[in-house]
Motif scaffolding. Structure first.
Motif, PDB file in Angstrom:
ATOM      1  N   LEU A  66       0.830  -1.198   0.000  1.00 44.44           N
ATOM      2  CA  LEU A  66       0.000   0.000   0.000  1.00 44.44           C
ATOM      3  C   LEU A  66       0.871   1.257   0.000  1.00 44.44           C
ATOM      4  O   LEU A  66       1.844   1.342   0.732  1.00 44.44           O
ATOM      5  CB  LEU A  66      -0.913   0.030   1.231  1.00 44.44           C
ATOM      6  CG  LEU A  66      -1.828  -1.175   1.462  1.00 44.44           C
ATOM      7  CD1 LEU A  66      -2.680  -0.935   2.712  1.00 44.44           C
ATOM      8  CD2 LEU A  66      -2.707  -1.439   0.256  1.00 44.44           C
ATOM      9  N   LEU A  67       0.474   2.222  -0.831  1.00 42.76           N
ATOM     10  CA  LEU A  67       1.166   3.511  -0.901  1.00 42.76           C
ATOM     11  C   LEU A  67       0.112   4.609  -0.864  1.00 42.76           C
ATOM     12  O   LEU A  67      -0.764   4.662  -1.725  1.00 42.76           O
ATOM     13  CB  LEU A  67       1.996   3.617  -2.178  1.00 42.76           C
ATOM     14  CG  LEU A  67       2.670   4.966  -2.462  1.00 42.76           C
ATOM     15  CD1 LEU A  67       3.619   5.358  -1.337  1.00 42.76           C
ATOM     16  CD2 LEU A  67       3.417   4.920  -3.799  1.00 42.76           C
ATOM     17  N   CYS A  68       0.209   5.478   0.133  1.00 50.78           N
ATOM     18  CA  CYS A  68      -0.757   6.565   0.301  1.00 50.78           C
ATOM     19  C   CYS A  68      -0.055   7.900   0.084  1.00 50.78           C
ATOM     20  O   CYS A  68       0.913   8.234   0.780  1.00 50.78           O
ATOM     21  CB  CYS A  68      -1.367   6.500   1.696  1.00 50.78           C
ATOM     22  SG  CYS A  68      -2.529   7.839   2.062  1.00 50.78           S
ATOM     23  N   LEU A  69      -0.547   8.687  -0.870  1.00 48.55           N
ATOM     24  CA  LEU A  69       0.020   9.992  -1.182  1.00 48.55           C
ATOM     25  C   LEU A  69      -0.945  11.077  -0.723  1.00 48.55           C
ATOM     26  O   LEU A  69      -2.118  11.067  -1.102  1.00 48.55           O
ATOM     27  CB  LEU A  69       0.270  10.141  -2.687  1.00 48.55           C
ATOM     28  CG  LEU A  69       1.283   9.185  -3.321  1.00 48.55           C
ATOM     29  CD1 LEU A  69       0.593   7.902  -3.782  1.00 48.55           C
ATOM     30  CD2 LEU A  69       1.972   9.839  -4.505  1.00 48.55           C
ATOM     31  N   THR A  70      -0.444  12.022   0.076  1.00 46.95           N
ATOM     32  CA  THR A  70      -1.323  13.047   0.639  1.00 46.95           C
ATOM     33  C   THR A  70      -0.981  14.452   0.158  1.00 46.95           C
ATOM     34  O   THR A  70       0.108  14.717  -0.343  1.00 46.95           O
ATOM     35  CB  THR A  70      -1.252  13.062   2.180  1.00 46.95           C
ATOM     36  OG1 THR A  70       0.011  13.638   2.595  1.00 46.95           O
ATOM     37  CG2 THR A  70      -1.386  11.663   2.757  1.00 46.95           C
ATOM     38  N   ILE A  71      -1.942  15.348   0.370  1.00 47.10           N
ATOM     39  CA  ILE A  71      -1.730  16.777   0.153  1.00 47.10           C
ATOM     40  C   ILE A  71      -0.562  17.241   1.027  1.00 47.10           C
ATOM     41  O   ILE A  71      -0.261  16.630   2.050  1.00 47.10           O
ATOM     42  CB  ILE A  71      -3.022  17.563   0.498  1.00 47.10           C
ATOM     43  CG1 ILE A  71      -2.855  19.070   0.220  1.00 47.10           C
ATOM     44  CG2 ILE A  71      -3.441  17.325   1.927  1.00 47.10           C
ATOM     45  CD1 ILE A  71      -4.125  19.870   0.449  1.00 47.10           C
ATOM     46  N   SER A  72       0.084  18.313   0.624  1.00 47.40           N
ATOM     47  CA  SER A  72       1.232  18.837   1.357  1.00 47.40           C
ATOM     48  C   SER A  72       0.963  18.990   2.858  1.00 47.40           C
ATOM     49  O   SER A  72      -0.066  19.520   3.268  1.00 47.40           O
ATOM     50  CB  SER A  72       1.638  20.199   0.785  1.00 47.40           C
ATOM     51  OG  SER A  72       2.597  20.829   1.618  1.00 47.40           O
ATOM     52  N   SER A  73       1.926  18.560   3.652  1.00 46.85           N
ATOM     53  CA  SER A  73       1.818  18.728   5.105  1.00 46.85           C
ATOM     54  C   SER A  73       1.894  20.200   5.493  1.00 46.85           C
ATOM     55  O   SER A  73       1.547  20.564   6.622  1.00 46.85           O
ATOM     56  CB  SER A  73       2.940  17.951   5.810  1.00 46.85           C
ATOM     57  OG  SER A  73       4.217  18.386   5.339  1.00 46.85           O
ATOM     58  N   GLY A  74       2.333  21.059   4.562  1.00 53.54           N
ATOM     59  CA  GLY A  74       2.361  22.489   4.823  1.00 53.54           C
ATOM     60  C   GLY A  74       1.025  23.164   4.601  1.00 53.54           C
ATOM     61  O   GLY A  74       0.841  24.327   4.967  1.00 53.54           O
ATOM     62  N   LEU A  75       0.069  22.443   3.995  1.00 54.53           N
ATOM     63  CA  LEU A  75      -1.243  22.998   3.707  1.00 54.53           C
ATOM     64  C   LEU A  75      -2.360  22.369   4.534  1.00 54.53           C
ATOM     65  O   LEU A  75      -3.429  22.948   4.675  1.00 54.53           O
ATOM     66  CB  LEU A  75      -1.578  22.810   2.214  1.00 54.53           C
ATOM     67  CG  LEU A  75      -0.629  23.463   1.197  1.00 54.53           C
ATOM     68  CD1 LEU A  75      -1.036  23.070  -0.219  1.00 54.53           C
ATOM     69  CD2 LEU A  75      -0.627  24.976   1.358  1.00 54.53           C
ATOM     70  N   SER A  76      -2.116  21.172   5.051  1.00 49.09           N
ATOM     71  CA  SER A  76      -3.170  20.426   5.738  1.00 49.09           C
ATOM     72  C   SER A  76      -2.547  19.443   6.724  1.00 49.09           C
ATOM     73  O   SER A  76      -1.382  19.063   6.590  1.00 49.09           O
ATOM     74  CB  SER A  76      -4.014  19.671   4.699  1.00 49.09           C
ATOM     75  OG  SER A  76      -4.853  18.706   5.295  1.00 49.09           O
ATOM     76  N   GLY A  77      -3.355  19.008   7.690  1.00 45.52           N
ATOM     77  CA  GLY A  77      -2.916  17.990   8.635  1.00 45.52           C
ATOM     78  C   GLY A  77      -3.161  16.580   8.132  1.00 45.52           C
ATOM     79  O   GLY A  77      -3.026  15.613   8.886  1.00 45.52           O
ATOM     80  N   THR A  78      -3.503  16.443   6.848  1.00 47.08           N
ATOM     81  CA  THR A  78      -3.855  15.133   6.289  1.00 47.08           C
ATOM     82  C   THR A  78      -2.699  14.138   6.360  1.00 47.08           C
ATOM     83  O   THR A  78      -2.901  12.950   6.649  1.00 47.08           O
ATOM     84  CB  THR A  78      -4.336  15.300   4.834  1.00 47.08           C
ATOM     85  OG1 THR A  78      -5.486  16.153   4.823  1.00 47.08           O
ATOM     86  CG2 THR A  78      -4.714  13.970   4.223  1.00 47.08           C
TER      87      THR A  78
END
Length: 276
Positions: free
Chosen positions: A82-94
């Motif tokens: 599994l590979l999970c790609l998220t929105i920038s950590s500088g823009l969101s806590g996702t």
């Protein structure tokens, strides 16, 4: 086979999500004290309408760790990587939420911070899915993504500063002056955060300068995929798309609506152009 997971802020067209079986964990959006899940019970078009009718800037929230852990546990049942790609950590806590979800699920999943939003994020997800389809391992995919992430260009075109004023980042007086003077702002994604690149007066100069900036970034676009997202301003997008095609002859141009996560900040007439 590697399974790709992302969050809804990537703004990837549905046909590509289906083609690569990409799993999406939605962010939530609060408009006038009503909560919605992005892309689930709130379409971009209905969000833009609601946003235009409220004086209070909508608020976005990252998925909970439980949202992520449920997806991770479900997908891990088949023994796939599994590979999970998220929105920038500088823009969101996702990104942080996804890591907490990984701990809760106690499964083998790699969390990758794209340092981008909208299709700047989405282009990385699509690349990961293409590589997974070709049989690459998670380690190999992440190796390829590092270069893509570090060299991603993200231009954020603000036609209005209305949402910047609503968000308290600019006074109503300054926003009114900008409106009277027809000032447009070009922002840029830098190291996962957003910075002002240029201020331009007038719509014609606005798009002309954007096209010039694209040309200043590189010479050969033959292997470049552009991602353009918008808040319903199709006329502007068609102009940019056609000009980019004519001037730079890229490999492909992906166009999609901007979801609520990024649309909240871009505002009416906002456009994001992403490319490597």
């Amino acid at each position: 086979m590697v399974r790709i997971i992302t969050d809804s802020s990537a703004d990837i067209p549905n046909d590509l999500l289906e083609k690569y079986a990409i799993s999406v964990v939605p962010l939530s959006i609060n408009v006038d004290d009503q909560d919605y899940f992005e892309g689930v019970d709130l379409t971009p078009e209905s969000f833009y309408q609601k946003m235009s009718e409220t004086e209070i800037l909508p608020k976005t929230s990252q998925p909970t760790p439980l949202n992520f852990s449920n997806v991770f546990m479900d997908l891990s049942k088949n023994g796939e990587e599994l590979l999970c790609l998220t929105i920038s950590s500088g823009l969101s806590g996702t990104y942080q939420s996804a890591n907490l979800g990984k701990q809760q699920a106690n499964v083998n999943v790699t969390i990758f911070d794209t340092l981008a939003g909208s299709l700047g994020h989405g282009l990385q997800v699509i690349k990961a899915a293409e590589l997974a389809e070709r049989g690459y391992s998670v380690r190999e995919i992440v190796g390829e993504l590092q270069d893509l992430k570090e060299n991603m260009n993200i231009l954020i075109l603000l036609d209005t500063l209305e949402n910047v004023v609503k968000g308290g980042r600019l006074s109503k007086f300054q926003g009114s002056v900008a409106k009277v003077l027809n000032i447009k702002v070009i922002l840029e994604g830098v190291n996962g955060e957003v910075e002002v690149l240029e201020k331009v007066r007038g719509s014609r100069r606005f798009f002309k300068r954007t096209l010039e900036i694209i040309g200043e970034r590189k010479q050969d676009f033959s292997d470049t995929v552009f991602g353009i997202t918008h808040t319903g301003n199709m006329k502007d997008v068609e102009f940019l798309k056609n000009e980019i095609k004519a001037r730079y002859k890229p490999k492909d141009i992906i166009v999609n609506y901007m979801g609520a996560t990024m649309g909240t900040y871009a505002g009416k007439g906002g456009t994001i152009v992403s490319f490597r």
